[in-house]
Design an enzyme around this catalytic site. Sequence first.
Site, short mmCIF file in Angstrom:
data_model
loop_
_atom_site.label_atom_id
_atom_site.label_comp_id
_atom_site.label_asym_id
_atom_site.label_seq_id
_atom_site.Cartn_x
_atom_site.Cartn_y
_atom_site.Cartn_z
N CYS A 2 0.82 -1.23 0.00
CA CYS A 2 0.00 0.00 0.00
C CYS A 2 0.85 1.27 0.00
O CYS A 2 0.37 2.35 -0.34
CB CYS A 2 -0.93 -0.01 1.20
SG CYS A 2 -1.96 -1.49 1.23
N HIS A 52 -3.47 6.77 3.08
CA HIS A 52 -3.85 5.47 2.53
C HIS A 52 -5.22 5.11 3.10
O HIS A 52 -5.43 5.15 4.32
CB HIS A 52 -2.81 4.42 2.93
CG HIS A 52 -3.27 3.02 2.65
ND1 HIS A 52 -3.80 2.66 1.44
CD2 HIS A 52 -3.30 1.91 3.44
CE1 HIS A 52 -4.14 1.39 1.50
NE2 HIS A 52 -3.86 0.92 2.70
N ASN A 71 -10.53 -0.33 0.31
CA ASN A 71 -9.07 -0.19 0.33
C ASN A 71 -8.53 -0.68 -1.02
O ASN A 71 -8.54 -1.88 -1.30
CB ASN A 71 -8.52 -1.04 1.49
CG ASN A 71 -7.02 -1.04 1.57
OD1 ASN A 71 -6.33 -0.61 0.64
ND2 ASN A 71 -6.48 -1.54 2.67
O1 UT7 Z 1 -3.82 -1.73 4.01
C1 UT7 Z 1 -3.87 -2.26 5.32
C2 UT7 Z 1 -5.01 -3.24 5.32
N1 UT7 Z 1 -5.42 -3.68 6.60
C3 UT7 Z 1 -6.28 -3.02 7.39
O2 UT7 Z 1 -6.70 -1.92 7.19
C4 UT7 Z 1 -6.76 -3.76 8.61
C5 UT7 Z 1 -6.68 -3.01 9.88
N2 UT7 Z 1 -7.55 -3.66 10.84
C6 UT7 Z 1 -8.85 -3.30 11.00
O3 UT7 Z 1 -9.29 -2.32 10.42
C7 UT7 Z 1 -9.73 -4.09 11.90
O4 UT7 Z 1 -8.91 -4.93 12.69
C8 UT7 Z 1 -10.78 -4.95 11.13
C9 UT7 Z 1 -11.79 -4.03 10.45
C10 UT7 Z 1 -10.11 -5.83 10.08
C11 UT7 Z 1 -11.53 -5.83 12.11
O5 UT7 Z 1 -12.13 -5.03 13.13
P1 UT7 Z 1 -11.91 -5.41 14.66
O6 UT7 Z 1 -12.69 -4.46 15.46
O7 UT7 Z 1 -10.42 -5.48 14.90
O8 UT7 Z 1 -12.58 -6.82 14.75
P2 UT7 Z 1 -11.98 -8.16 15.34
O9 UT7 Z 1 -11.00 -8.75 14.39
O10 UT7 Z 1 -11.55 -7.94 16.77
O11 UT7 Z 1 -13.25 -9.08 15.38
C12 UT7 Z 1 -14.37 -8.77 16.23
C13 UT7 Z 1 -15.51 -9.68 15.84
C14 UT7 Z 1 -15.07 -11.14 15.68
O12 UT7 Z 1 -16.13 -11.95 16.11
P3 UT7 Z 1 -16.07 -12.63 17.55
O13 UT7 Z 1 -14.85 -13.50 17.56
O14 UT7 Z 1 -15.99 -11.50 18.53
O15 UT7 Z 1 -17.36 -13.39 17.63
C15 UT7 Z 1 -14.94 -11.29 14.18
O16 UT7 Z 1 -15.12 -12.62 13.75
O17 UT7 Z 1 -16.01 -9.26 14.56
C16 UT7 Z 1 -16.07 -10.42 13.70
N3 UT7 Z 1 -15.93 -9.98 12.32
C17 UT7 Z 1 -16.99 -9.68 11.56
N4 UT7 Z 1 -18.31 -9.68 11.82
C18 UT7 Z 1 -19.14 -9.32 10.83
C19 UT7 Z 1 -14.80 -9.82 11.59
N5 UT7 Z 1 -15.11 -9.42 10.35
C20 UT7 Z 1 -16.46 -9.34 10.32
C21 UT7 Z 1 -17.38 -8.97 9.31
N6 UT7 Z 1 -18.69 -8.98 9.61
N7 UT7 Z 1 -17.00 -8.61 8.07
#
Ligand code: UT7
Length: 318
Positions: free
Chosen positions: A108, A244, A274
């Site tokens: 990125c 970004h 993204n």
């Molecule tokens: O260019 C760089 C690219 N990378 C990024 O930008 C990623 C940076 N990271 C983030 O923006 C965040 O970590 C995410 C948006 C990817 C995830 O958000 P989060 O608040 O960190 O969620 P999490 O990984 O802690 O997951 C919380 C819950 C989980 O469920 P449980 O285990 O609590 O039951 C996930 O399975 O949210 C669930 N989850 C979803 N639920 C509905 C993860 N993705 C989704 C989804 N829809 N798409």
Amino acid sequence: MKITGSGSALPAQRITNDMLGEFLDTSDQWITSHTGIKERRVIKNERLSDLASRACRLALEDAKVKAEDIDLVICSNVISDCVTPGLSCFIAGAIGYRGLCLDINGACTGFIQALDLAHSYFSAGKARRILVCAAEKPTHLADWTDRATCVLFGDGAGAVVLEKGRTEACPASVFGTEFNDEFLIMPSKRSTCPFTDDPYSEGFMYMNGQEVYRFAVNACVSDITAAAEKAGIALGDIDLFLLHQANSRIMTAARTRLKLPVEKFPENVSYLGNTSSACIPLLIDSLRRENKLFPGQTLALSAFGAGLTHGAMILKIE
Ligand code: UT7
């Protein structure tokens, strides 16, 4: 360094959050609240090389120059239609350019790395006009059964024509790499060579979202602060911050730590997702077309991604 033209090209297919909810356990509410993304464009039957070439043609048209007026083509790209030739060669073929072509895979951060390389060519007197393109299809890398990654990405291409500027002090840039192959990685194709024991197995993109989030916010804040210091400009005197577009929560966290107003942070993540290194040139092109970029403005560009690479640049619009 002057931006004298810009162009962009997007796939025709629009994918909304509700469309993702039809085959994933997700919702518009979750995706919007966690990422700010409402929809993204996904390549259906276009070739990325065609999108990249279209963005470049528009940039040349906008700059009112022809391919023979260009001294160097640089393309930032992670994955293209082919492993080789590089995407820059496809662009050269499409626009009728026959000079030096370079490809950068800085994830990125690649577009800002390409700008920095362009600046070095200008400073060394090796080029008068450079075409920089960033074209990406991260939707090709994602695992579409993994709701935590596939909802984040979109495809697209952006390009700019650059000329040597008058100001030597700008652009000021800072770059870094904190090597890590655990938080964000996409293994390459498995070898069929019988004599190889390849440590990386073929698969999809893997991302540890929370670690990448932490890294991204820290890198963005410290790089912008360091680049501004290097350029000798106060953060408050910077007109626009082109970040970004990983997701809106990362941008909000960085902006809050920098204590800057939301109006200075234009975005396209809500409707493009993204698009990896293409985010920033796509943003530049839409701002130019809306007459929101004009001479005298100072921009701060910041990006971060797999590698883990990161960097920022302060760029004065001439
Ligand atoms: O260019 C760089 C690219 N990378 C990024 O930008 C990623 C940076 N990271 C983030 O923006 C965040 O970590 C995410 C948006 C990817 C995830 O958000 P989060 O608040 O960190 O969620 P999490 O990984 O802690 O997951 C919380 C819950 C989980 O469920 P449980 O285990 O609590 O039951 C996930 O399975 O949210 C669930 N989850 C979803 N639920 C509905 C993860 N993705 C989704 C989804 N829809 N798409």
